[in-house]
Scaffold this motif. Structure first.
Motif, PDB file in Angstrom:
ATOM      1  N   ALA A  40      17.770  -6.666  -0.110  1.00  0.00           N
ATOM      2  CA  ALA A  40      16.356  -6.281  -0.073  1.00  0.00           C
ATOM      3  C   ALA A  40      16.199  -4.932   0.630  1.00  0.00           C
ATOM      4  O   ALA A  40      16.656  -4.756   1.769  1.00  0.00           O
ATOM      5  N   TRP A  41      15.538  -3.993  -0.082  1.00  0.00           N
ATOM      6  CA  TRP A  41      15.332  -2.648   0.456  1.00  0.00           C
ATOM      7  C   TRP A  41      13.961  -2.143   0.044  1.00  0.00           C
ATOM      8  O   TRP A  41      13.451  -2.475  -1.022  1.00  0.00           O
ATOM      9  N   SER A  42      13.384  -1.298   0.888  1.00  0.00           N
ATOM     10  CA  SER A  42      12.070  -0.734   0.587  1.00  0.00           C
ATOM     11  C   SER A  42      12.221   0.609  -0.118  1.00  0.00           C
ATOM     12  O   SER A  42      13.178   1.354   0.126  1.00  0.00           O
ATOM     13  N   VAL A  43      11.265   0.899  -0.966  1.00  0.00           N
ATOM     14  CA  VAL A  43      11.151   2.218  -1.590  1.00  0.00           C
ATOM     15  C   VAL A  43       9.736   2.711  -1.332  1.00  0.00           C
ATOM     16  O   VAL A  43       8.774   2.148  -1.866  1.00  0.00           O
ATOM     17  N   ARG A  44       9.600   3.719  -0.491  1.00  0.00           N
ATOM     18  CA  ARG A  44       8.286   4.202  -0.099  1.00  0.00           C
ATOM     19  C   ARG A  44       7.700   5.118  -1.163  1.00  0.00           C
ATOM     20  O   ARG A  44       8.431   5.832  -1.879  1.00  0.00           O
ATOM     21  N   ASN A  45       6.368   5.088  -1.275  1.00  0.00           N
ATOM     22  CA  ASN A  45       5.693   6.001  -2.188  1.00  0.00           C
ATOM     23  C   ASN A  45       6.025   7.439  -1.807  1.00  0.00           C
ATOM     24  O   ASN A  45       6.068   7.794  -0.622  1.00  0.00           O
ATOM     25  N   GLY A  46       6.240   8.276  -2.805  1.00  0.00           N
ATOM     26  CA  GLY A  46       6.556   9.670  -2.535  1.00  0.00           C
ATOM     27  C   GLY A  46       7.592  10.190  -3.505  1.00  0.00           C
ATOM     28  O   GLY A  46       7.859   9.591  -4.563  1.00  0.00           O
ATOM     29  N   PRO A  47       8.235  11.313  -3.148  1.00  0.00           N
ATOM     30  CA  PRO A  47       9.175  11.946  -4.085  1.00  0.00           C
ATOM     31  C   PRO A  47      10.348  11.072  -4.491  1.00  0.00           C
ATOM     32  O   PRO A  47      10.776  11.101  -5.646  1.00  0.00           O
ATOM     33  N   VAL A  48      10.907  10.291  -3.547  1.00  0.00           N
ATOM     34  CA  VAL A  48      12.027   9.427  -3.901  1.00  0.00           C
ATOM     35  C   VAL A  48      11.587   8.400  -4.931  1.00  0.00           C
ATOM     36  O   VAL A  48      12.260   8.181  -5.950  1.00  0.00           O
ATOM     37  N   SER A  49      10.460   7.749  -4.672  1.00  0.00           N
ATOM     38  CA  SER A  49       9.962   6.751  -5.604  1.00  0.00           C
ATOM     39  C   SER A  49       9.647   7.370  -6.958  1.00  0.00           C
ATOM     40  O   SER A  49       9.958   6.788  -8.015  1.00  0.00           O
ATOM     41  N   ASP A  50       9.044   8.563  -6.955  1.00  0.00           N
ATOM     42  CA  ASP A  50       8.709   9.213  -8.220  1.00  0.00           C
ATOM     43  C   ASP A  50       9.966   9.547  -9.022  1.00  0.00           C
ATOM     44  O   ASP A  50       9.998   9.364 -10.246  1.00  0.00           O
ATOM     45  N   ALA A  51      10.999  10.037  -8.325  1.00  0.00           N
ATOM     46  CA  ALA A  51      12.238  10.390  -9.027  1.00  0.00           C
ATOM     47  C   ALA A  51      12.927   9.150  -9.578  1.00  0.00           C
ATOM     48  O   ALA A  51      13.459   9.158 -10.694  1.00  0.00           O
ATOM     49  N   TRP A  52      12.903   8.067  -8.778  1.00  0.00           N
ATOM     50  CA  TRP A  52      13.518   6.809  -9.258  1.00  0.00           C
ATOM     51  C   TRP A  52      12.750   6.270 -10.452  1.00  0.00           C
ATOM     52  O   TRP A  52      13.329   5.781 -11.427  1.00  0.00           O
ATOM     53  N   ALA A  53      11.411   6.365 -10.408  1.00  0.00           N
ATOM     54  CA  ALA A  53      10.587   5.916 -11.532  1.00  0.00           C
ATOM     55  C   ALA A  53      10.916   6.689 -12.795  1.00  0.00           C
ATOM     56  O   ALA A  53      10.967   6.135 -13.905  1.00  0.00           O
ATOM     57  N   ALA A  54      11.165   8.006 -12.626  1.00  0.00           N
ATOM     58  CA  ALA A  54      11.494   8.821 -13.798  1.00  0.00           C
ATOM     59  C   ALA A  54      12.807   8.394 -14.435  1.00  0.00           C
ATOM     60  O   ALA A  54      13.029   8.611 -15.644  1.00  0.00           O
ATOM     61  N   GLN A  55      13.672   7.750 -13.638  1.00  0.00           N
ATOM     62  CA  GLN A  55      14.947   7.255 -14.163  1.00  0.00           C
ATOM     63  C   GLN A  55      14.833   5.851 -14.764  1.00  0.00           C
ATOM     64  O   GLN A  55      15.799   5.339 -15.317  1.00  0.00           O
ATOM     65  N   GLU A  61       0.821  -1.209   0.000  1.00  0.00           N
ATOM     66  CA  GLU A  61       0.000   0.000   0.000  1.00  0.00           C
ATOM     67  C   GLU A  61       0.858   1.264   0.000  1.00  0.00           C
ATOM     68  O   GLU A  61       0.506   2.259  -0.638  1.00  0.00           O
ATOM     69  N   GLY A  62       1.956   1.234   0.724  1.00  0.00           N
ATOM     70  CA  GLY A  62       2.757   2.444   0.890  1.00  0.00           C
ATOM     71  C   GLY A  62       4.093   2.411   0.180  1.00  0.00           C
ATOM     72  O   GLY A  62       4.968   3.235   0.493  1.00  0.00           O
ATOM     73  N   GLY A  63       4.287   1.480  -0.741  1.00  0.00           N
ATOM     74  CA  GLY A  63       5.559   1.408  -1.443  1.00  0.00           C
ATOM     75  C   GLY A  63       5.844   0.011  -1.930  1.00  0.00           C
ATOM     76  O   GLY A  63       4.924  -0.799  -2.112  1.00  0.00           O
ATOM     77  N   SER A  64       7.138  -0.296  -2.133  1.00  0.00           N
ATOM     78  CA  SER A  64       7.540  -1.606  -2.642  1.00  0.00           C
ATOM     79  C   SER A  64       8.826  -2.045  -1.949  1.00  0.00           C
ATOM     80  O   SER A  64       9.550  -1.232  -1.354  1.00  0.00           O
ATOM     81  N   ILE A  65       9.096  -3.332  -2.011  1.00  0.00           N
ATOM     82  CA  ILE A  65      10.385  -3.877  -1.577  1.00  0.00           C
ATOM     83  C   ILE A  65      11.024  -4.544  -2.778  1.00  0.00           C
ATOM     84  O   ILE A  65      10.389  -5.359  -3.465  1.00  0.00           O
ATOM     85  N   TYR A  66      12.297  -4.191  -3.021  1.00  0.00           N
ATOM     86  CA  TYR A  66      13.055  -4.727  -4.144  1.00  0.00           C
ATOM     87  C   TYR A  66      14.210  -5.564  -3.607  1.00  0.00           C
ATOM     88  O   TYR A  66      14.838  -5.208  -2.594  1.00  0.00           O
ATOM     89  N   TRP A  67      14.484  -6.654  -4.319  1.00  0.00           N
ATOM     90  CA  TRP A  67      15.631  -7.498  -3.945  1.00  0.00           C
ATOM     91  C   TRP A  67      16.359  -7.956  -5.193  1.00  0.00           C
ATOM     92  O   TRP A  67      15.729  -8.276  -6.220  1.00  0.00           O
ATOM     93  N   SER A  68      17.682  -7.982  -5.128  1.00  0.00           N
ATOM     94  CA  SER A  68      18.501  -8.629  -6.156  1.00  0.00           C
ATOM     95  C   SER A  68      19.698  -9.267  -5.468  1.00  0.00           C
ATOM     96  O   SER A  68      20.050  -8.873  -4.344  1.00  0.00           O
ATOM     97  N   PRO A  69      20.344 -10.235  -6.092  1.00  0.00           N
ATOM     98  CA  PRO A  69      21.477 -10.905  -5.432  1.00  0.00           C
ATOM     99  C   PRO A  69      22.610  -9.949  -5.072  1.00  0.00           C
ATOM    100  O   PRO A  69      23.326 -10.182  -4.091  1.00  0.00           O
ATOM    101  N   LEU A  70      22.803  -8.872  -5.837  1.00  0.00           N
ATOM    102  CA  LEU A  70      23.916  -7.961  -5.583  1.00  0.00           C
ATOM    103  C   LEU A  70      23.566  -6.837  -4.625  1.00  0.00           C
ATOM    104  O   LEU A  70      24.434  -6.333  -3.917  1.00  0.00           O
ATOM    105  N   SER A  71      22.299  -6.448  -4.569  1.00  0.00           N
ATOM    106  CA  SER A  71      21.940  -5.273  -3.771  1.00  0.00           C
ATOM    107  C   SER A  71      21.264  -5.616  -2.453  1.00  0.00           C
ATOM    108  O   SER A  71      21.208  -4.785  -1.538  1.00  0.00           O
TER     109      SER A  71
END
Length: 608
Positions: free
Chosen positions: A551-566, A539-549
């Motif tokens: 697992a980390w959360s990305v909350r909805n908001g300006p950070v997520s919007d800026a990352w999406a734009a990239q 509801e409030g964001g996403s959690i991403y995981w990869s073998p190299l990075s």
């Protein structure tokens, strides 16, 4: 539509409101809030069958959880307002921590099936003599007398329909303890039985024998129990010296002679003796001490029933026999009938019982329970209604069904027989409102409503989640539910539906606080993305995981919007390598090849 019968289609017809109500019903294994200091409390209840339960009881005296199993009285189900006397059954010197010997090595469960007493079986207590020790030893703080006489009885009377009419019986160490509990606590017991007990603990050589036995069975020091031999605690725990305190208690004592009997393997070297030398010696010791104890009672003109067998060693088959032999006396003392229900099975239930002869003898006549007509048998129950027909429910599945509320619960009535599943590992029984699945590893678990529908779509036990490992439970702070499976949980809320969370993403979700975190409930199942990564939306964001990075959360908001734009993880920043964290004047989140800072609501993207 579900392939597992009409239950799933009924749930869909009933709609979301009914599903929500079902999800918030009681669970099968009932946890209790953490016990208050100094207060005995039942922490957990697990139903092992429709009339056998395992209670986890916090003992303040021992400052540890103690398992106590109960065999519930014959009329427990058919007379839900009735209360029943208690029969406490004490184990021997080598008591194990998984199950009491009376059900593990003898057939107390089968024998007491048609008896109207609540049988109480404490688990554990190796070499304890069920007494309060003077000091801790071998990693244990034994305060069994306090637990059995002061902490446990009020809980059973309050929560488990048990009266203050009590009996106690035990074998060997448990026989000694039974007499001590009765003698040291006048008025506590109406009946006491010792089978091969040591009923004189202070006579010549007996303290040394007990000390040797304690060392041999677990490495315990009898000095930590009652102090040095000859001290006051030894005298205070000698049934012989407590004999005058047993007046008015119905008593039964027994022992063999030590000679080889029908349940012994005869020695090849010495005629008439068993090759169980330890069992021979212990039974001779028990016989001598029991005879001395009986002689003392006779001098005091206190009645006792003594059974001296002409043969037999210190082994379980004889104690099982004595349990049965002493029952008529116990029943009279406790004020119950000797057992053996006057009943027969007819009609639809009788037809099922005739085919399913493993159910054994009937224990009750037919009676009403919610919308059903029910009849109890030695090994299960049969439920009938015109709409569902007659079906037996038994074993661990029967225990889960009873613990969940039976025919009056949201599960309703059984719609089919218990059956094995294609993997050869699990078993299933369907009900009007759901199903119960069982495996040896996961136990019997109820699953129903939206959770069952979602599990169905993922392939039931053959899907990515495997079998359920716990009953559904309310989420503690938000309106929803969660159910655990072998490979992860399913989360439910009315707004988001049902979704699974698993693996490293589940670990991260847990670190953040599950649904109580800013992420809230999941809104989609985990999905694969580039470079073997995965992500789950909430509801409030996403959690991403990869073998190299990781697992980390990305909350909805300006950070997520800026990352999406990239371009999210496909853009120049790659995967996140941290959660959002505060910096001077704003927040920041790091990524594989840069970071995003937000100040005054304006994001700044920094690459490397």
């Amino acid at each position: 539509m579900s392939k597992r019968g009409v239950a799933a289609s009924l749930r869909r017809i009933l709609g979301l409101a009914a599903v929500t109500a079902a999800l918030l019903a009681p669970t099968v294994v009932v946890p209790v809030a953490q016990s208050q200091p100094g207060v005995a409390e039942i922490q957990r209840v697990e139903w092992l069958s429709d009339r056998r339960v395992a209670l986890t009881v916090h003992s303040p005296a021992m400052n540890t959880p103690i398992q106590v199993q109960m065999l519930l009285a014959r009329d427990w189900n058919s007379h839900p307002d009735a209360k029943f006397p208690m029969m406490l059954m004490l184990d021997g010197l080598r008591a194990m921590d998984d199950e009491n010997g009376w059900t593990k090595d003898a057939d107390a469960e089968g024998f007491y099936a048609d008896k109207n007493v609540n049988v109480v079986l404490p688990v554990g207590g190796q070499s304890s003599w069920y007494t309060d020790w003077l000091s801790p030893d071998n990693g244990r703080t034994y305060k069994w007398e306090t637990f059995l006489t002061k902490e446990l009885p009020p809980l059973l009377e309050r929560d488990w329909r048990t009266t203050d009419v009590r009996g106690v019986e035990g074998l060997s160490m448990g026989g000694t303890a039974a007499m001590n509990l009765a003698g040291r606590n006048p008025g506590l017991m109406k009946f006491v039985a010792s089978y091969s007990g040591l009923l004189t603990t202070t006579t010549l050589g007996m303290p040394q024998a007990i000390g040797f036995a304690n060392k041999d069975a677990g490495g315990f020091d009898a000095v930590a129990m009652w102090g040095p031999p000859g001290g006051p605690e030894w005298a205070a725990h000698d049934p012989y010296l407590l004999a005058d305190q047993l007046k008015g208690v119905s008593m039964y004592v027994s022992s063999g002679s030590g000679l080889a009997g029908t349940h012994d393997h005869a020695s090849a070297d010495v005629p008439l003796l068993s090759d169980n030398w330890a069992g021979t010696g212990l039974e001779i010791l028990s016989r001598l001490s029991t005879q001395n104890f009986v002689a003392k009672l006779e001098k005091l003109a206190i009645p006792v029933q003594a059974s001296y067998r002409p043969a037999g060693t210190h082994t379980w088959p004889y104690w099982d026999f004595e349990m049965r032999q002493s029952w008529p006396q116990a029943a009279k003392a406790l004020g119950v009938d000797e057992g053996g229900a006057e009943c027969g099975a007819g009609g639809a239930i009788g037809g099922v019982a005739q085919v399913a002869n493993w159910l054994g003898n009937c224990l009750t006549g037919e009676y009403h329970s919610g919308p059903a007509i029910v009849q109890d048998f030695a090994n299960g129950r049969v439920f009938f209604s015109p709409a569902t027909g007659a079906h037996p429910v038994s074993g661990r599945i029967g225990g889960a069904y009873t613990g969940f509320g039976g025919a009056s619960s949201p599960l309703g009535l059984p719609t089919g027989e218990e059956r094995g599943l294609p993997d050869g590992r699990g078993r299933l029984q369907t009900f009007e409102g759901g199903s119960i699945y069982w495996t040896p590893q996961t136990g019997a678990q109820v699953i129903r409503g939206a959770l069952l529908d979602a599990w169905d779509k993922q392939g039931f036990e053959g899907g990515p989640l495997g079998y359920p490992t716990a009953a559904e439970a309310r989420t503690p702070s938000r309106d929803g539910a969660v159910q655990s499976f072998e490979h992860g949980p399913l989360f439910y809320s009315a707004a988001t539906g049902v979704h699974r969370v698993q693996g490293f993403i589940l670990d991260k979700y847990g670190q953040l606080g599950f649904e109580n975190s800013p992420l809230g409930f999941p809104v989609a199942d985990e999905a694969p993305i580039k470079d073997f990564g995965h992500f789950s939306r909430f509801e409030g964001g996403s959690i991403y995981w990869s073998p190299l990075s990781g697992a980390w959360s990305v909350r909805n908001g300006p950070v997520s919007d800026a990352w999406a734009a990239q371009g999210f993880e496909n853009g120049r920043l790659g995967y996140p390598t941290s959660d959002e964290f505060p910096v001077a004047g704003g927040v920041q989140q790091n990524f594989q090849t840069g970071f995003i800072v937000v100040r005054d609501g304006k994001p700044e993207v920094h690459g490397v």
